[in-house]
Design an enzyme around this catalytic site. Sequence first.
Site, mmCIF file in Angstrom:
data_model
loop_
_atom_site.group_PDB
_atom_site.id
_atom_site.type_symbol
_atom_site.label_atom_id
_atom_site.label_comp_id
_atom_site.label_asym_id
_atom_site.label_seq_id
_atom_site.Cartn_x
_atom_site.Cartn_y
_atom_site.Cartn_z
ATOM 1 N N TYR A 26 11.152 -42.475 31.139
ATOM 2 C CA TYR A 26 9.711 -41.697 30.578
ATOM 3 C C TYR A 26 10.253 -39.778 30.877
ATOM 4 C CZ TYR A 26 6.208 -45.261 31.181
ATOM 5 O OH TYR A 26 5.523 -46.184 31.493
ATOM 6 N N HIS A 63 4.352 -45.924 37.327
ATOM 7 C CA HIS A 63 6.635 -46.681 36.633
ATOM 8 C C HIS A 63 7.633 -46.756 37.650
ATOM 9 C CE1 HIS A 63 4.015 -46.714 33.409
ATOM 10 N NE2 HIS A 63 3.289 -45.589 33.450
#
Lengths: 722, 722
Positions: free
Chosen positions: A250, A405
């Site tokens: 990410y 996440h």
Amino acid sequence: MIRIVGLVAAALLATTSCASAQPNLILTGEGVEAFREAGALPPLMQRALDAATRRVEASIQAGPIVPEPVDPGGGYSHERHKENYKIIHDAGLLFQLTGERRYLEHAETYLLAYADMYGDLPLHPERRNQAPGRLFWQSLNEAVWLVYSIQGYDAIRAELSDASRDRIEAALFRPMAEFLSTESPQTFQRIHNHGTWAAAAVGMTGYALDDPALVERALFGLELDGEAGFLAQLDQLFSPDGYYTEGPYYQRYALMPFVLFGQAVQNNEPERGIFEHRDGILLEAILSTIHQSYAGRFFPINDAIREKGLDTVEVVYGVAAAYSLTGDTGLLSIADQQGATVLTGDGLAVATDLDAGMASPFAFDTRLLRDGPDGNQGGLAILRMGAGELAQTLVAKHTGQGMGHGHFDKLSLILYDGGQEILTDYGAARFLNVPSKDGGRYLPENSSWARQTIAHNTVVLNETSHHGGDWRRAQESWPSIALFEQRDGVNVVSASISDAYPDATLTRTTFQLQSENTASPLILDVFDVVADEPSQIDLPTYFAGQLTDFDIAFERFGSQQTALGAGNGYQHLWVEAQSEIAADRARFTWLTENRFYTYHALVSEPFEARIVRTGANDPDFNLRTQQGILLRVPSAESARFISVFEPHGRYDPAQEITVASESGIDEIRSVEGETATLIQIVFNSGQRLSVGLAHDLHAGAHTINADGHRYEWTGAYNIFGE
Amino acid sequence: MIRIVGLVAAALLATTSCASAQPNLILTGEGVEAFREAGALPPLMQRALDAATRRVEASIQAGPIVPEPVDPGGGYSHERHKENYKIIHDAGLLFQLTGERRYLEHAETYLLAYADMYGDLPLHPERRNQAPGRLFWQSLNEAVWLVYSIQGYDAIRAELSDASRDRIEAALFRPMAEFLSTESPQTFQRIHNHGTWAAAAVGMTGYALDDPALVERALFGLELDGEAGFLAQLDQLFSPDGYYTEGPYYQRYALMPFVLFGQAVQNNEPERGIFEHRDGILLEAILSTIHQSYAGRFFPINDAIREKGLDTVEVVYGVAAAYSLTGDTGLLSIADQQGATVLTGDGLAVATDLDAGMASPFAFDTRLLRDGPDGNQGGLAILRMGAGELAQTLVAKHTGQGMGHGHFDKLSLILYDGGQEILTDYGAARFLNVPSKDGGRYLPENSSWARQTIAHNTVVLNETSHHGGDWRRAQESWPSIALFEQRDGVNVVSASISDAYPDATLTRTTFQLQSENTASPLILDVFDVVADEPSQIDLPTYFAGQLTDFDIAFERFGSQQTALGAGNGYQHLWVEAQSEIAADRARFTWLTENRFYTYHALVSEPFEARIVRTGANDPDFNLRTQQGILLRVPSAESARFISVFEPHGRYDPAQEITVASESGIDEIRSVEGETATLIQIVFNSGQRLSVGLAHDLHAGAHTINADGHRYEWTGAYNIFGE
């Protein structure tokens, strides 16, 4: 720390005196000038220009295609609108670089077509989450669309008729900027990569449209109070070491809007000193992204797509920006691996210097990337030893949770060696944009398997995941890193966490040790578990390779096999083999590519071993197959797992050469002293490597007598070669 | 057909006038001269010279190490004696190329040490088969030792003292040549690659020792009657197309002694015309070895180690020899991939011309390699379509059995596409030279799994392997190839065999078809089974990749799974999922690297589908994991399986682009006519591809009405685009 060189310096001076000249977002007037002066382009840039030319020429041939937005990710209209923002971007830039008006006209035609459609668009019919878009199912994609398209627009705006300009801004860019900000406050105000994309899109639009109010909103949030917006994102999303809390997968994605909007701010308002903000955090963020990779791929912690690596477009932009800031020629070797650069002045400098042979190896090193805005929420320890970018690399995930996440794998390890992932992390259960795989979203097995603790190389108590598998609870907690040191021939990190489980403390100390008796450095790992109640303690080790040997008596399940458990990820593991209770030790050898690895386990309590493999309870074949060795202490209040990972030998079937396929270690011993433990690794050669490790890393003086020797040291640990 | 160019031509003239000048085996006096004239060496040759120098200098430093022969393959003494023959070889050649006597002396010291040991050596203590060695557990290794060492000796012999020469020849080379010939008749007289190695070793020794009797024995066998020996091997082991009956893995291995002894004969007795023998079969054998590869690796049929490919030393020698014979610059691109060449005049020519930029792509093409000495025992059909060396390649194994290393997979297929193996062959169950894996020998699972029919992409009746799994019985039989054609946009092969099973005939017709509706060519495969009795008919398809979609209702075995069967390889397959009886069709999509593949099955009889995976009844974890789709007709006297393999779409997670992940084919239809079948592939685009296939490939005129169209053609088949 930050050295401003070359084109950016020139741009800075120029834009101060002429703030409204366009283009001036990422490709600047000075960049265009540099292209004009360059004459023949260096190969990397010629390739970039050729790719853009091919894309735009093909699009001119086909004419604009602007379908009704009906499909989710991976579907036709989704992919078409993604392609279109690249066409608009590239066409605008090509106009600047070639002066050919047909490129301008193509971008204009496309933008007018979107202007005709956008005003009437309802929310996307395939919206699924709380941040729907209009052109796309997620507003995130819409922000990306704007970040690209506004650059194309910036490159043609000065040459448009008033009518076109008014139409495109009034019917497309202003409504889209409002949609992404005032009309989507839940995303725009969020400290999260979706918020950064929205801020970048809105802020870059502000510069392109010469609307300072949009820029202020982007920088400081809807309330202009600095509680949200780009600067708050910069302050809160990155640690002081440039680590992004969700992890490198990410981080890479988040990097793009940071880099692009950062450059736009620098080019338009250098007086804001955006690249000096927070001691140059933007540059740190770019560099730490590169550091979180091996053999070109990112460490696949958390919800990562394993294929992502340094060749992604975000890092291509990042390298160009960082090179412009630092002139570090190590970045040129990354650009060389990428085989790509961006159509800007920065990209031209990268391509030119690479072509001039100025590249040097990127300085991958041993480093701790602290996590958390203040750097006190654990961190990612990267231990590297050996020469070159494929030096053995151990990654210890001692970070915070990393939000939704994040995976529940406190203190887990990944090991790379000889160009291969040896101890593996599963990454995410997801097939990006594949409609038949749940529309390309995270699969159910991402929650039921990939995020669970048992899917990782760390300890599980009582078949439950860390923090009960509740990310909000996990978000409040992180390991404390008691030791991180790099010395000659020794890297070490130690961390512990006392609330992954209520009433239990987990402590992991991991050494990377130079050794002349192994093919590459040796890993010694000591995992201590102390619980208040007798617990079942599992330590799985997932490896990539083929088992070639083991010294434990297994019952091998030949004609029938069953799943390991019923929940928390255990339901996804087949038990391929199981041993009786073993006294204290076992060893397993596998072959990965051309090298053998022996895992020596020494456990303080009686344990069972199992060979497990993913694939159980996977109705849609969503899981990749992955083998592991699971050591289980059935019931104990405390346990110590001493693991040695020994790389050895060579397997070269092409040349028919196999050497040292068997371990070169005779025995691993652990000798307890009053204040410390001595772990001895005894090689077949008779040589020994002994590691003294103080209880609780106590820094005082320690003495242990073993084998008629007296081992003395002061400090948390010591290495004795014999 | 054979063009003799450059150095070999010069050598031929020179050796005719000066037959006894040494060196003259592979490195010749003219080769040495060419090195002297070359001055700075081209990079490939410099690398070869550097490698040899490193090896020999290290050995000089260490001094000679000649251990007692006690270990089996992979063990210390085994590997040491292998290393030693390379040292002797390289040291001799280095002496010739540099003139430095220390290299001569090192080779001499080693050879004298072997001379001291060899006479007293008994048969090797670890001997296992009927052809034991003395230095090694197998006489095969001993022959290889001699082939290398005699070259080193040939390079120093003229400069040795009479005493040394007499000692080395009397105590080492002559006894070894006798041991490998008169004392090992069972190997020496055998028409088999072990026999070729022995012949080469003895014959090359004959030339080096100037002993014509040894040469005659090597060429014509112990009885000098031509029933055995090198020429008989050349006549019987290769087909007229240069196919070696055991397949490419053993062809590569067998190639080395053919090439080396062939060159030695040419250099010493050019009047024998060895390279013209049998229309240039030696060259055909080299070239056909290269043709039996994809992406640098050999087709892994039969007992193949899958890692073996064009970079093996045997092919390096082969390329140098073939380039010398033909001057075909396509061979230079193979040398470039190999990154290596040999220390000979031929090798120097390869390195020089490669360095001069003369390489061109090797002409991989569609070809049938007939099997059998007379080319009438079936053959290996290689269908290639597309550009470059990674063009889609379908391999149809319609060969004979290939002796004891042959697998029982008549009419099986392998498919390569986009650089990947898509439909896979397991190869051998073996870890070469890994002592913990049964000493590196073929594992028990090689017989119980890898050789069995169910391990391959072909039909199995009643859970028994072809020819009852008896290779001697299988050796008497082969498929007949009724059709092999290459036309514009169409490759096709058809073969059948009527005695793989008693009372059943198997016929397989496979088309590779150019198609604008797919990412690469389409495969259409028609497998017909006709039996006298109702039989269970299984067709497995093993694929490399991740299942992403299927249209059949499976019972997925979630928490418990069992083996497919009890024997003939079935015991090694886990059943991961099983369907109810399906009417007539199913489709499965998987992802391999960056491309999707949909397998469309249309079956004439009701069938069940299973997803299977290797790993059951594998106590020592000897099997690699391999997934497959198994279609089963539970009971029928005949069945037709129509399979379409459709490559489509693109999966690029780095760029986040996924397109066409779903099949672009709406339907496969089969329409029966009186004399033929029409198979229609209907694409989503509305386009159709129809293939008319005559019953029994009958060549007459055929008419089929389908969908209001009238399809007419003359011949075995026709392709209709619509």
